[in-house]
Scaffold this motif. Sequence first.
Motif, PDB file in Angstrom:
ATOM      1  N   GLN A 146       0.805  -1.219   0.000  1.00  0.00           N
ATOM      2  CA  GLN A 146       0.000   0.000   0.000  1.00  0.00           C
ATOM      3  C   GLN A 146       0.838   1.269   0.000  1.00  0.00           C
ATOM      4  OE1 GLN A 146      -2.337  -0.744   3.499  1.00  0.00           O
ATOM      5  NE2 GLN A 146      -3.801  -2.074   2.433  1.00  0.00           N
ATOM      6  N   HIS A 147       2.086   1.186   0.499  1.00  0.00           N
ATOM      7  CA  HIS A 147       2.850   2.419   0.702  1.00  0.00           C
ATOM      8  C   HIS A 147       4.179   2.489  -0.028  1.00  0.00           C
ATOM      9  CE1 HIS A 147       0.230   2.239   4.388  1.00  0.00           C
ATOM     10  NE2 HIS A 147      -0.011   3.461   3.960  1.00  0.00           N
ATOM     11  N   VAL A 148       4.693   1.367  -0.526  1.00  0.00           N
ATOM     12  CA  VAL A 148       6.021   1.405  -1.138  1.00  0.00           C
ATOM     13  C   VAL A 148       6.045   2.310  -2.368  1.00  0.00           C
ATOM     14  CG1 VAL A 148       5.679  -0.589  -2.668  1.00  0.00           C
ATOM     15  CG2 VAL A 148       7.986  -0.015  -1.870  1.00  0.00           C
ATOM     16  N   GLU A 149       7.131   3.048  -2.512  1.00  0.00           N
ATOM     17  CA  GLU A 149       7.365   3.891  -3.690  1.00  0.00           C
ATOM     18  C   GLU A 149       8.758   3.551  -4.207  1.00  0.00           C
ATOM     19  OE1 GLU A 149       5.211   5.700  -5.132  1.00  0.00           O
ATOM     20  OE2 GLU A 149       3.637   5.807  -3.600  1.00  0.00           O
ATOM     21  N   PRO A 150       8.875   2.559  -5.095  1.00  0.00           N
ATOM     22  CA  PRO A 150      10.199   2.177  -5.590  1.00  0.00           C
ATOM     23  C   PRO A 150      10.956   3.360  -6.177  1.00  0.00           C
ATOM     24  CG  PRO A 150       8.550   0.580  -6.276  1.00  0.00           C
ATOM     25  CD  PRO A 150       7.805   1.745  -5.694  1.00  0.00           C
ATOM     26  N   GLY A 151      12.239   3.439  -5.842  1.00  0.00           N
ATOM     27  CA  GLY A 151      13.062   4.530  -6.338  1.00  0.00           C
ATOM     28  C   GLY A 151      13.210   5.679  -5.376  1.00  0.00           C
ATOM     29  N   THR A 152      12.446   5.677  -4.274  1.00  0.00           N
ATOM     30  CA  THR A 152      12.562   6.739  -3.282  1.00  0.00           C
ATOM     31  C   THR A 152      13.406   6.251  -2.112  1.00  0.00           C
ATOM     32  OG1 THR A 152      10.525   6.046  -2.159  1.00  0.00           O
ATOM     33  CG2 THR A 152      10.321   7.675  -3.911  1.00  0.00           C
ATOM     34  N   PRO A 153      14.179   7.131  -1.484  1.00  0.00           N
ATOM     35  CA  PRO A 153      15.031   6.722  -0.365  1.00  0.00           C
ATOM     36  C   PRO A 153      14.236   6.076   0.763  1.00  0.00           C
ATOM     37  CG  PRO A 153      15.625   8.919  -1.120  1.00  0.00           C
ATOM     38  CD  PRO A 153      14.367   8.549  -1.839  1.00  0.00           C
ATOM     39  N   GLY A 154      14.823   5.040   1.349  1.00  0.00           N
ATOM     40  CA  GLY A 154      14.188   4.373   2.481  1.00  0.00           C
ATOM     41  C   GLY A 154      13.215   3.277   2.108  1.00  0.00           C
ATOM     42  N   ALA A 155      13.149   2.928   0.822  1.00  0.00           N
ATOM     43  CA  ALA A 155      12.213   1.881   0.392  1.00  0.00           C
ATOM     44  C   ALA A 155      12.775   0.505   0.750  1.00  0.00           C
ATOM     45  CB  ALA A 155      11.967   1.975  -1.113  1.00  0.00           C
ATOM     46  N   LYS A 156      12.370  -0.025   1.897  1.00  0.00           N
ATOM     47  CA  LYS A 156      12.868  -1.316   2.365  1.00  0.00           C
ATOM     48  C   LYS A 156      11.964  -2.449   1.901  1.00  0.00           C
ATOM     49  CE  LYS A 156      15.682  -0.538   6.472  1.00  0.00           C
ATOM     50  NZ  LYS A 156      15.916  -0.976   7.867  1.00  0.00           N
ATOM     51  N   GLY A 157      12.577  -3.634   1.753  1.00  0.00           N
ATOM     52  CA  GLY A 157      11.823  -4.809   1.379  1.00  0.00           C
ATOM     53  C   GLY A 157      11.483  -5.663   2.589  1.00  0.00           C
ATOM     54  N   LEU A 158      11.117  -6.925   2.326  1.00  0.00           N
ATOM     55  CA  LEU A 158      10.724  -7.857   3.383  1.00  0.00           C
ATOM     56  C   LEU A 158      11.470  -9.168   3.207  1.00  0.00           C
ATOM     57  CD1 LEU A 158       6.856  -7.282   3.231  1.00  0.00           C
ATOM     58  CD2 LEU A 158       8.401  -6.401   4.991  1.00  0.00           C
ATOM     59  N   TYR A 159      11.702  -9.847   4.332  1.00  0.00           N
ATOM     60  CA  TYR A 159      12.365 -11.152   4.320  1.00  0.00           C
ATOM     61  C   TYR A 159      11.500 -12.107   5.135  1.00  0.00           C
ATOM     62  CZ  TYR A 159      16.131 -14.622   4.733  1.00  0.00           C
ATOM     63  OH  TYR A 159      16.892 -15.761   4.671  1.00  0.00           O
ATOM     64  N   PHE A 160      10.807 -13.023   4.435  1.00  0.00           N
ATOM     65  CA  PHE A 160       9.950 -14.005   5.091  1.00  0.00           C
ATOM     66  C   PHE A 160      10.689 -15.334   5.174  1.00  0.00           C
ATOM     67  CE2 PHE A 160       5.634 -11.978   3.711  1.00  0.00           C
ATOM     68  CZ  PHE A 160       5.876 -10.932   4.589  1.00  0.00           C
ATOM     69  N   TYR A 161      10.818 -15.872   6.365  1.00  0.00           N
ATOM     70  CA  TYR A 161      11.506 -17.153   6.532  1.00  0.00           C
ATOM     71  C   TYR A 161      10.638 -18.089   7.372  1.00  0.00           C
ATOM     72  CZ  TYR A 161      12.770 -15.559  11.258  1.00  0.00           C
ATOM     73  OH  TYR A 161      12.727 -15.116  12.559  1.00  0.00           O
ATOM     74  N   ARG A 246      20.305  -2.503  -6.886  1.00  0.00           N
ATOM     75  CA  ARG A 246      18.990  -2.200  -6.325  1.00  0.00           C
ATOM     76  C   ARG A 246      19.120  -1.344  -5.067  1.00  0.00           C
ATOM     77  NH1 ARG A 246      15.066  -4.624  -8.970  1.00  0.00           N
ATOM     78  NH2 ARG A 246      13.598  -4.129  -7.283  1.00  0.00           N
ATOM     79  N   VAL A 247      20.127  -1.602  -4.268  1.00  0.00           N
ATOM     80  CA  VAL A 247      20.372  -0.762  -3.093  1.00  0.00           C
ATOM     81  C   VAL A 247      20.663   0.670  -3.527  1.00  0.00           C
ATOM     82  CG1 VAL A 247      22.018  -0.302  -1.226  1.00  0.00           C
ATOM     83  CG2 VAL A 247      21.098  -2.606  -1.538  1.00  0.00           C
ATOM     84  N   SER A 248      21.515   0.827  -4.533  1.00  0.00           N
ATOM     85  CA  SER A 248      21.903   2.170  -4.965  1.00  0.00           C
ATOM     86  C   SER A 248      20.745   2.931  -5.603  1.00  0.00           C
ATOM     87  CB  SER A 248      23.069   2.078  -5.958  1.00  0.00           C
ATOM     88  OG  SER A 248      22.668   1.441  -7.164  1.00  0.00           O
ATOM     89  N   GLU A 249      19.794   2.210  -6.183  1.00  0.00           N
ATOM     90  CA  GLU A 249      18.656   2.840  -6.855  1.00  0.00           C
ATOM     91  C   GLU A 249      17.388   2.844  -5.994  1.00  0.00           C
ATOM     92  OE1 GLU A 249      18.813   4.411  -9.785  1.00  0.00           O
ATOM     93  OE2 GLU A 249      20.961   3.986  -9.785  1.00  0.00           O
ATOM     94  N   ASN A 250      17.506   2.396  -4.747  1.00  0.00           N
ATOM     95  CA  ASN A 250      16.352   2.346  -3.822  1.00  0.00           C
ATOM     96  C   ASN A 250      15.198   1.520  -4.383  1.00  0.00           C
ATOM     97  OD1 ASN A 250      17.263   4.267  -1.630  1.00  0.00           O
ATOM     98  ND2 ASN A 250      17.406   5.617  -3.410  1.00  0.00           N
ATOM     99  N   LEU A 251      15.547   0.366  -4.947  1.00  0.00           N
ATOM    100  CA  LEU A 251      14.538  -0.553  -5.481  1.00  0.00           C
ATOM    101  C   LEU A 251      14.421  -1.749  -4.534  1.00  0.00           C
ATOM    102  CD1 LEU A 251      15.566  -0.482  -9.251  1.00  0.00           C
ATOM    103  CD2 LEU A 251      13.702   0.773  -8.149  1.00  0.00           C
ATOM    104  N   PRO A 252      13.280  -1.936  -3.899  1.00  0.00           N
ATOM    105  CA  PRO A 252      13.165  -2.950  -2.848  1.00  0.00           C
ATOM    106  C   PRO A 252      13.127  -4.378  -3.381  1.00  0.00           C
ATOM    107  CG  PRO A 252      11.055  -1.886  -3.214  1.00  0.00           C
ATOM    108  CD  PRO A 252      12.060  -1.143  -4.057  1.00  0.00           C
ATOM    109  N   VAL A 253      13.536  -5.300  -2.519  1.00  0.00           N
ATOM    110  CA  VAL A 253      13.496  -6.732  -2.813  1.00  0.00           C
ATOM    111  C   VAL A 253      12.700  -7.437  -1.718  1.00  0.00           C
ATOM    112  CG1 VAL A 253      14.846  -8.812  -3.289  1.00  0.00           C
ATOM    113  CG2 VAL A 253      15.796  -6.560  -3.849  1.00  0.00           C
ATOM    114  N   LEU A 254      11.827  -8.346  -2.125  1.00  0.00           N
ATOM    115  CA  LEU A 254      11.102  -9.221  -1.204  1.00  0.00           C
ATOM    116  C   LEU A 254      11.704 -10.621  -1.315  1.00  0.00           C
ATOM    117  CD1 LEU A 254       7.432  -8.102  -2.026  1.00  0.00           C
ATOM    118  CD2 LEU A 254       8.998  -7.126  -0.348  1.00  0.00           C
ATOM    119  N   TYR A 255      11.886 -11.284  -0.171  1.00  0.00           N
ATOM    120  CA  TYR A 255      12.508 -12.609  -0.155  1.00  0.00           C
ATOM    121  C   TYR A 255      11.629 -13.604   0.578  1.00  0.00           C
ATOM    122  CZ  TYR A 255      16.846  -9.831  -0.810  1.00  0.00           C
ATOM    123  OH  TYR A 255      17.813  -8.961  -1.239  1.00  0.00           O
TER     124      TYR A 255
END
Length: 305
Positions: A146-161, A246-255
């Motif tokens: 609902q809130h992610v904006e890829p390319g903007t600073p601080g866009a963190k992803g998720l790690y589901f284990y 992806r880190v440098s471009e603020n593009l989040p990753v979900l795992y």
Amino acid sequence: MNKLLASYKINGKYSFDQIVDDIAQSPEVVELRREHPEITVAHIAQSLSRVKQTLDETEHCRHCPGLDACPNLLQGHKAAMDWTGISIEVRHTPCRLYLLDRQQKERSRLIRTHHIPKEIVGASFADLDADDERIDAIEAVLEFCQHVEPGTPGAKGLYFYGPFGVGKSYLMGAAAKKLAERGIASLMVYTPDFFREIKDALGDNTVQEKIAVLKEVPVLILDDIGAETLSPWARDEVLGAILQYRVSENLPVLYTSNYTYEQLQDHLAYSQKAGVEQLKAMRIMERIRYYTKAYEVNGNNRRIQ
């Protein structure tokens, strides 16, 4: 005009004046004349076939049979009357069902998958069981979508284990669908198959092309990371390069993974050719650990139910 007149046949005779008078009393024509008082009965008569077409198509829309069975001249479009200053013309605009259909097709285009089962591609949050052992993960991925904006600073992803079969991949499939509703493209990759494909791509010189896709997609989903067998080259030059970009471009990753952060680091540190390389594994983990929030996903194994 014959078809039009046939609908106004009275006692075996046609009354053109009656046709014009009846159409002039229709709510749509009354409203048009209210907006444009200069429209006369003569103008209606001159544009009679176009006006009648508009009224017929408006009636079709009132009793809509669905997009596939739409009887209008332009399927999925509604008709309206426009006054040009000289005559009444028909204007067609897409209807709600047509727009929804286009949106859905666009969403399907936005959700790109790679070696992902169909049941995961079609996942939906509406079909999820929000049990206690998964509720935190479900809430986290919903908030992300609902809130992610890829390319903007601080866009963190998720790690589901967590263990096999508890719905980690299904959650990510539902996330891809939800992201598409916001017009955000995603790519979900089954990690072991992708790295096998990368190895095969060495022979046809398409490695960099494949890597570029994973680098640049707004949201990347790496499904089942840790289940692959990685060479030092694949770890450092493929996975490392993708994550660094992806880190440098603020593009989040979900795992999704069966491993915790610590277990994944041990997995990444070992290769048959190079043995244990903790420092290189730590570099990869910095790009995962500090750019995601981790959630344990538990529950019953849904694959055997």
